[in-house]
Structure formats: C-alpha cells, structure tokens
Design a protein around this motif. Sequence first.
Motif, short mmCIF file in Angstrom:
data_model
loop_
_atom_site.label_atom_id
_atom_site.label_comp_id
_atom_site.label_asym_id
_atom_site.label_seq_id
_atom_site.Cartn_x
_atom_site.Cartn_y
_atom_site.Cartn_z
N SER A 1 1.21 -1.26 -0.15
CA SER A 1 0.52 -0.17 0.49
C SER A 1 1.28 1.48 0.02
O SER A 1 -0.09 2.55 0.17
N ILE A 2 2.44 1.21 -0.12
CA ILE A 2 2.53 2.22 0.11
C ILE A 2 3.53 2.74 -1.26
O ILE A 2 4.92 1.78 -1.54
N GLY A 3 3.95 3.62 -2.64
CA GLY A 3 3.70 3.05 -3.81
C GLY A 3 5.45 4.23 -3.14
O GLY A 3 5.80 5.08 -2.52
N VAL A 4 6.51 3.82 -4.37
CA VAL A 4 7.40 5.28 -4.88
C VAL A 4 7.90 5.19 -6.19
O VAL A 4 7.37 4.39 -7.11
N ARG A 5 7.21 6.45 -6.32
CA ARG A 5 7.45 7.00 -7.39
C ARG A 5 8.94 7.17 -8.02
O ARG A 5 9.33 8.75 -7.27
N ILE A 6 9.49 6.82 -9.11
CA ILE A 6 10.58 6.28 -9.35
C ILE A 6 10.80 8.04 -10.69
O ILE A 6 10.26 7.55 -11.70
N LYS A 7 11.74 8.88 -9.91
CA LYS A 7 12.12 9.57 -12.40
C LYS A 7 13.23 9.28 -11.98
O LYS A 7 14.37 9.04 -11.09
N GLU A 8 13.05 8.78 -14.09
CA GLU A 8 15.24 8.41 -14.21
C GLU A 8 14.44 9.04 -15.94
O GLU A 8 13.63 8.54 -16.65
N GLU A 9 16.29 9.23 -16.09
CA GLU A 9 16.00 9.84 -17.58
C GLU A 9 16.37 8.62 -18.21
O GLU A 9 17.40 7.93 -18.13
N ALA A 10 15.38 8.95 -19.98
CA ALA A 10 16.10 7.56 -20.96
C ALA A 10 15.84 7.94 -21.58
O ALA A 10 15.92 9.01 -22.30
N GLU A 11 17.38 7.36 -22.37
CA GLU A 11 17.13 7.45 -23.66
C GLU A 11 16.55 7.12 -24.73
O GLU A 11 16.47 5.71 -25.01
N ILE A 12 15.73 8.33 -25.64
CA ILE A 12 14.75 7.39 -26.30
C ILE A 12 14.64 7.68 -27.80
O ILE A 12 15.31 9.00 -27.91
N ILE A 13 14.95 7.29 -28.47
CA ILE A 13 15.10 7.60 -30.04
C ILE A 13 12.83 7.94 -30.73
O ILE A 13 11.88 7.29 -30.88
N GLU A 14 12.41 9.39 -31.28
CA GLU A 14 11.52 9.69 -31.27
C GLU A 14 11.07 9.81 -33.09
O GLU A 14 11.97 11.26 -33.46
N GLY A 15 9.99 9.98 -33.76
CA GLY A 15 9.97 10.33 -35.11
C GLY A 15 8.95 10.09 -35.69
O GLY A 15 8.06 8.63 -35.18
N GLU A 16 8.89 9.79 -36.65
CA GLU A 16 7.77 9.78 -37.49
C GLU A 16 8.02 8.73 -38.77
O GLU A 16 9.34 8.37 -39.01
N VAL A 17 7.14 7.30 -38.16
CA VAL A 17 7.55 6.53 -39.68
C VAL A 17 7.55 6.99 -40.75
O VAL A 17 6.79 7.23 -41.05
#
Length: 481
Positions: free
Chosen positions: A129-145
């Motif tokens: 019943s106890i949550g941990v909201r974890i923040k992290e930086e992720a490397e992503i590839i974002e674009g139009e196919v």
Amino acid sequence: QTNMSTAGITSKIEEVKDITRIERIGAHSHIRGLGLDDSLEPRQVSHGMVGQIEARRGAGIIVQMIKEGKIAGRAVLIGGQPGTGKTAIAMGMAKALGDDVPFTMLAGSEIFSLEMSRTESLAQAFRKSIGVRIKEEAEIIEGEVVEIEIDKSVSSGQKNGKITLKTTEMETVYDLGHKMIEAIGKEKIIAGDIITIDKASGKISKLGRSFARSSDYDAMGPQTRFVQCPEGELQKRKEVVHTVTLHEIDVINSRSQGFLALFAGDIGEIKPEVRDQIDQKVAEWREEGRAEIVPGVLFIDEVHMLDIECFSFLNRALESEQAPIVVMATNRGITKIRGTNYKGPHGLPLDLLDRLLIINTKPYKEKELYQILETRCQEEDVEMGEDALNLLTKIAVETTLRYSIHLITVASLSAIKRKAGEIEVEDIRRCYGLFVDIKRSTEFLMQYQKEFLFHEVDEEEKDTPMAEQITILSTITFISP
C-alpha cells in the motif's frame, strides 16, 4: 546480493503489469467513485453511490487529505450494520484516488490462511500500500515512420528489416532485430505513425498519426490521435516516471528469480534485512530527488476477525514513517476481542480505537433501496418493470438488500425462460418462492428442529414464542463473534 538499480526494477514491473484486464460484474462493479461535487458535497445518486450522505462526506475529506499528502499513518474505521455500504464506500475511495495511488484490499480472515505469520502478512499488506514514484532519464528515439522494410530468409525463416524515421530536421535508417519486428507487428505500426523507442529496453510505443498523413485515409475511427512530427534530433533524453510499490521492490530483491517471483503466488516471508536495505536505498533516492513516496490505502474488511497480536502490530505499524492510510470496516457491535476474554466496541481494543477516525453507516431508507436496486439492474443489463421493482424494494425492506440484489439475476433468467423482454411481478414472486431469505430459513429450522442433526436450542428457548426465536437466531447469525 541486493541489486537496487532503478531501471531494472521499473522495467521488470512494467512487464508484470502489462496484462489485459477482464471486466466482470461483481458485487461492487457499479461503483465509479464517491459521487461528490467539487465542494466535497455528496450527490444523492452519483457514481453508483446512493444515500449514506454523512459517511460519504467524511470519506471525501479523507480522500482529499490523501491527495494533498496531509495524512499518513492514520486509520479510519467504517462501522455499521450488514448491508449498509461499508465496502462500497471503500471501493468508492479507491476509484476517487485513481490508479496511481496504491490500494490494497484484505479480509481480516485472510491472514489466517496464508502460509506465513500473521504479522508478516500484515507487513506485506502495508508495503503493498506504499508506492514509490521513481523518476529516471531514459534515452529514446522519437520520430515519424517513413518506411518499414521486413525481409524473411528463405532458408532459415528468420526475419530482419529496417525502419526509416524522421523529424522536421533529419532522417535516419535503423536496423530491426527479431523482437523489434514482433513489437512493430503487435502495435500495428505503419508509415505515418509517430513512435518512440526506448534504447535500453527496446520497447516501442505508438504516440499517434502524423498530421501530415491526416488526409491519407477517408475512414478513421474516433480513437485515432493526430500528433505533430517531432522537432530536432531523433535521439533525445526524456524523464520517465514509474510508480511501483515497496512490496514489489522487496520481492524482486529477495528472490533469486527476480520479478518472476511476483507470478509465484505465495512468495513467503521476506527478511527484515532486505526491507532495511530497500528503505535505506529509497531514502537515498528521495534525497537525490529521483524518487518520492506515495502513501496509499490499505483496506481491511472484517477487521474484527483479527486477533490481539494483529491489533498490537497495527498500533506499532501506524507510528512508522512509511505507513499507508488504513481503512477498516466492521459490522460488529460490542463483542469479544479475538484472542482475549475482554469485550470491546466493534471487537477492537480501546487503545487502537483511540487512534481511529470513525465513520458510521446507517440503514438505507425505502427510496434509497429502490435507487440501489435500479442501479444494479442497469449494471447487470436487466430490464425490470416498475411494479416488479416496487415489489423487489418491498422485499428489501422486509428482508435484506443483499437478498433482493440476488433475486435480480435469477428473476432475469426466469423472464428469459418465459421469453419476456423484462422482469415482471410474476418472476419476482416465483423466485421469492424458490429461494428463501434468512428469516424464512430460520422459521423452517425452528419448525423442523427435531429432525435436524446437532440442533442446539436451549431448554428455556423452547418456551419462547416463534417470532422471538426467529429474532434470536437471526441476531446470532449476523452479530455474534
């Protein structure tokens, strides 16, 4: 050795939670929330909730305090007669808090059937019943196919391919492996979709269709989402937020099979040393600004079924820094505290009661019973005539609400057998005759008491009038510990 990498935990939990949910009609599936307006005033009928104005108003204040982070390590007791909506209010609180706040349900009798100590099962329920909201930086590839090319080897049958992605400023071709090709097929990605690819896990997410492709097809569903083509570089760093529970982190770090232990059912007791290490690590993440604690809700139904050992544990656990909000429900009056020879209000010790905010539920009025039965008919997709609904409400007044709700389904089957479009009075009467309520069942027992085995009625009760005997036995059935 305990492996506490943030990325490892969050990626594994995501895999566990990626399961299709199957909706079914249950006792409280019609509850959508507490039915409050913006000023926390309850509406008479809203979100599946009916009546219990004072109780819902109190629950609404508790929910607001939880959302604002002003309450933690507190406990609430919902006390009332059977069938007065205690569990419904708890379910309404869960819906009002949303999916991001952990909500754990536990029946008081449940902890006696688990293959672990009672205090350990309560400790695990607290950690769930106890949550941990974890923040992290992720490397992503974002674009139009732009284009997808997939080739299949004639000899080996292995697939390989390429995908071309673009932003407003650049265009690049990427090689695709077997898993990536499967993910593209699963997400039904085609040219013109805007996607993101997590470089660490290889997970592909579809954000929507490009605005530039909005005129390509005439027929598009209302769920089709259009987004702008991304700007700048294809590869970028993005902050990702995951919410996991302390118990999930405990299991992953205390078992050799890692996150697969979550599927194993009873995961056994977890060593205090593991929990201490995890608490220490979470405290470090909080100091670094990488995580925050989300106090959730632990709902314990039939709390009178716990014993004195559990009540002592609750007293101590509620004083902990990392304690959720505990909501309890009971339908007992002044009765014996389990594990002792003493009696207490609601079957709870006085020192625990002193820590609780107590909300009382009251019996429903006839009009409210009518509205509840009408809501249940809608939830079960059953058509019922006005006269039949009035008769069912009268039955609810004279017997119990639960009995009347049970009659809806069987009366529906009776109407289907008659090939009728809706439930009518004759269906209710037929089912009322076939299935008896507790009062008529008790009357039957008293009438044929000598023909039953192990019948235990005191000698003095034999001289009591029939109506009083029925009342005595009904009271025993509902109220005695």
